[in-house]
Design an enzyme around this catalytic site. Structure first.
Site, PDB file in Angstrom:
ATOM      1  N   GLY A  32      22.223  99.880  29.388  1.00 31.55           N
ATOM      2  CA  GLY A  32      22.529  99.556  30.787  1.00 31.55           C
ATOM      3  C   GLY A  32      22.686 100.981  31.407  1.00 31.55           C
ATOM      4  O   GLY A  32      22.517 102.144  30.829  1.00 31.55           O
ATOM      5  N   ASN A  33      22.819 101.031  32.713  1.00 28.35           N
ATOM      6  CA  ASN A  33      23.013 102.161  33.614  1.00 28.35           C
ATOM      7  C   ASN A  33      23.714 102.114  34.723  1.00 28.35           C
ATOM      8  O   ASN A  33      23.873 100.991  35.237  1.00 28.35           O
ATOM      9  CB  ASN A  33      21.587 103.037  33.857  1.00 28.35           C
ATOM     10  CG  ASN A  33      20.370 102.039  33.874  1.00 28.35           C
ATOM     11  OD1 ASN A  33      20.441 101.202  34.965  1.00 28.35           O
ATOM     12  ND2 ASN A  33      19.726 101.773  32.793  1.00 28.35           N
ATOM     13  N   SER A  48      19.720 108.817  30.033  1.00 29.03           N
ATOM     14  CA  SER A  48      18.776 107.858  29.368  1.00 29.03           C
ATOM     15  C   SER A  48      19.248 107.927  27.728  1.00 29.03           C
ATOM     16  O   SER A  48      19.438 109.106  27.038  1.00 29.03           O
ATOM     17  CB  SER A  48      17.212 108.237  29.239  1.00 29.03           C
ATOM     18  OG  SER A  48      16.457 107.169  28.783  1.00 29.03           O
ATOM     19  N   SER A  79      18.400 108.189  33.630  1.00 30.26           N
ATOM     20  CA  SER A  79      18.010 106.965  33.012  1.00 30.26           C
ATOM     21  C   SER A  79      16.516 106.436  33.333  1.00 30.26           C
ATOM     22  O   SER A  79      16.069 107.106  34.525  1.00 30.26           O
ATOM     23  CB  SER A  79      18.863 105.867  33.817  1.00 30.26           C
ATOM     24  OG  SER A  79      18.604 104.784  33.477  1.00 30.26           O
ATOM     25  N   GLU A  81      15.619 103.931  34.303  1.00 29.42           N
ATOM     26  CA  GLU A  81      15.660 102.761  35.272  1.00 29.42           C
ATOM     27  C   GLU A  81      16.008 103.571  36.540  1.00 29.42           C
ATOM     28  O   GLU A  81      16.317 102.988  37.717  1.00 29.42           O
ATOM     29  CB  GLU A  81      16.674 101.489  35.039  1.00 29.42           C
ATOM     30  CG  GLU A  81      16.448 100.900  33.797  1.00 29.42           C
ATOM     31  CD  GLU A  81      15.231 100.011  33.835  1.00 29.42           C
ATOM     32  OE1 GLU A  81      14.368 100.271  34.790  1.00 29.42           O
ATOM     33  OE2 GLU A  81      14.955  99.359  32.766  1.00 29.42           O
ATOM     34  N   HIS A 100      23.597  98.346  36.218  1.00 32.53           N
ATOM     35  CA  HIS A 100      22.878  97.474  35.335  1.00 32.53           C
ATOM     36  C   HIS A 100      23.335  97.286  33.929  1.00 32.53           C
ATOM     37  O   HIS A 100      23.619  98.475  33.327  1.00 32.53           O
ATOM     38  CB  HIS A 100      21.361  98.003  35.285  1.00 32.53           C
ATOM     39  CG  HIS A 100      20.523  97.439  34.355  1.00 32.53           C
ATOM     40  ND1 HIS A 100      20.148  96.163  34.330  1.00 32.53           N
ATOM     41  CD2 HIS A 100      19.965  98.088  33.237  1.00 32.53           C
ATOM     42  CE1 HIS A 100      19.475  96.072  33.167  1.00 32.53           C
ATOM     43  NE2 HIS A 100      19.142  97.177  32.524  1.00 32.53           N
ATOM     44  N   HIS A 102      23.538  94.634  30.261  1.00 33.85           N
ATOM     45  CA  HIS A 102      22.886  93.608  29.622  1.00 33.85           C
ATOM     46  C   HIS A 102      23.977  92.557  28.916  1.00 33.85           C
ATOM     47  O   HIS A 102      24.085  92.216  27.968  1.00 33.85           O
ATOM     48  CB  HIS A 102      22.370  94.212  28.154  1.00 33.85           C
ATOM     49  CG  HIS A 102      21.141  95.074  28.515  1.00 33.85           C
ATOM     50  ND1 HIS A 102      20.681  95.958  27.501  1.00 33.85           N
ATOM     51  CD2 HIS A 102      20.370  95.360  29.631  1.00 33.85           C
ATOM     52  CE1 HIS A 102      19.575  96.753  28.046  1.00 33.85           C
ATOM     53  NE2 HIS A 102      19.557  96.170  29.351  1.00 33.85           N
ATOM     54  N   HIS A 164      15.896  90.544  30.319  1.00 39.01           N
ATOM     55  CA  HIS A 164      16.209  91.547  30.323  1.00 39.01           C
ATOM     56  C   HIS A 164      17.841  91.748  30.393  1.00 39.01           C
ATOM     57  O   HIS A 164      18.712  92.114  29.621  1.00 39.01           O
ATOM     58  CB  HIS A 164      15.628  92.463  31.296  1.00 39.01           C
ATOM     59  CG  HIS A 164      15.904  94.143  31.337  1.00 39.01           C
ATOM     60  ND1 HIS A 164      15.399  94.972  31.977  1.00 39.01           N
ATOM     61  CD2 HIS A 164      17.035  94.761  30.679  1.00 39.01           C
ATOM     62  CE1 HIS A 164      15.722  96.138  31.510  1.00 39.01           C
ATOM     63  NE2 HIS A 164      16.691  95.974  30.910  1.00 39.01           N
TER      64      HIS A 164
HETATM   65 ZN   LIG Z   1      18.304  97.422  30.694  1.00 36.47          ZN
END
Ligand SMILES: [Zn+2]
Length: 230
Positions: A32-33, A48, A79, A81, A100, A102, A164
């Protein structure tokens, strides 16, 4: 000390809280981020693929919406993302923080590819009339960022990314985390409710219309305030 340290500290603390509470899918993982908006052109974001427990404030990255690294470079890469976070800030003036994760129950709906309707008014006023599914694309790809961009006009504060995880947005970092929590609560309840096989009651249409009006008002209000500043 840099002028970004307070933002970086908040992002690191939020990431640790989410990790410790299982939102990143595993307690040891970094699935996640987290980011916060710095300005109309830049954000602070987690790096990341590093365990959050091993990060220091200096490891958190400052990145432009064009994905260029700003200021004193973190030794770590931002990241994967970052593009997805950047597109949200550019499209949604009301959003100042993006989470974000999971998280488990949110991810159930990511694999059954099913949106979550309006079930509780206090959740829906925060998240929106529907937690919609963003179509799958490879993690970190520009295609995934474009798929996210394609859904943001419903002015919701939560989305499920197919196969995801989830996205929670907020006016500030506390609210973005709260929205991730609310999404996990409603996903867990909807999952259990579906498993009974009994019919599921959603909120009355008149309340859903009110939810839509509130979400639209918040986004338009932020847009108006941004124009005044210019
Ligand atoms: Zn992810």
């Amino acid at each position: 000390m840099t002028k970004y340290d307070d933002y970086k500290k908040n992002v690191l603390e939020a990431s640790l809280w989410l990790s410790e509470h299982g939102y990143f899918g595993s307690h040891r993982g970094s699935g996640g981020n987290v980011s916060v908006r710095l300005s109309e052109v830049a954000m602070v974001i987690t790096p990341s693929s590093v365990k959050y427990q091993k990060l220091s404030v200096d490891d958190i990255c400052v990145v432009g919406f064009d994905l260029s690294v700003i200021g004193e470079k973190s030794k770590l890469t931002p990241s994967v993302e970052s593009g997805l976070h950047s597109i949200i800030y550019q499209k949604r003036p009301d959003v100042n923080a993006v989470v974000h994760t999971h998280q488990i129950y949110g991810s159930v709906f990511a694999v059954i590819n099913t949106p979550i309707p309006a079930l509780f008014d206090e959740v829906s006023f925060s998240l929106g009339q529907m937690v919609e599914i963003i179509p799958y694309a490879l993690s970190g790809s520009s295609e995934l960022a474009n798929n996210v961009a394609g859904k943001l006009s419903n002015n919701a504060n939560a989305y499920i990314i197919q196969n995801h995880g989830i996205l929670a947005l907020g006016k500030n970092l506390d609210l973005a985390i709260l929205n991730a929590e609310l999404l996990e609560k409603v996903a867990q309840i909807y999952c259990l409710a579906l498993s009974t096989g009994k019919p599921i009651k959603t909120l009355p249409e008149s309340i859903v219309e009110l939810v839509v009006a509130v979400r639209n008002y918040e986004v338009n209000d932020a847009q108006g305030k941004n124009k005044e500043k210019k």
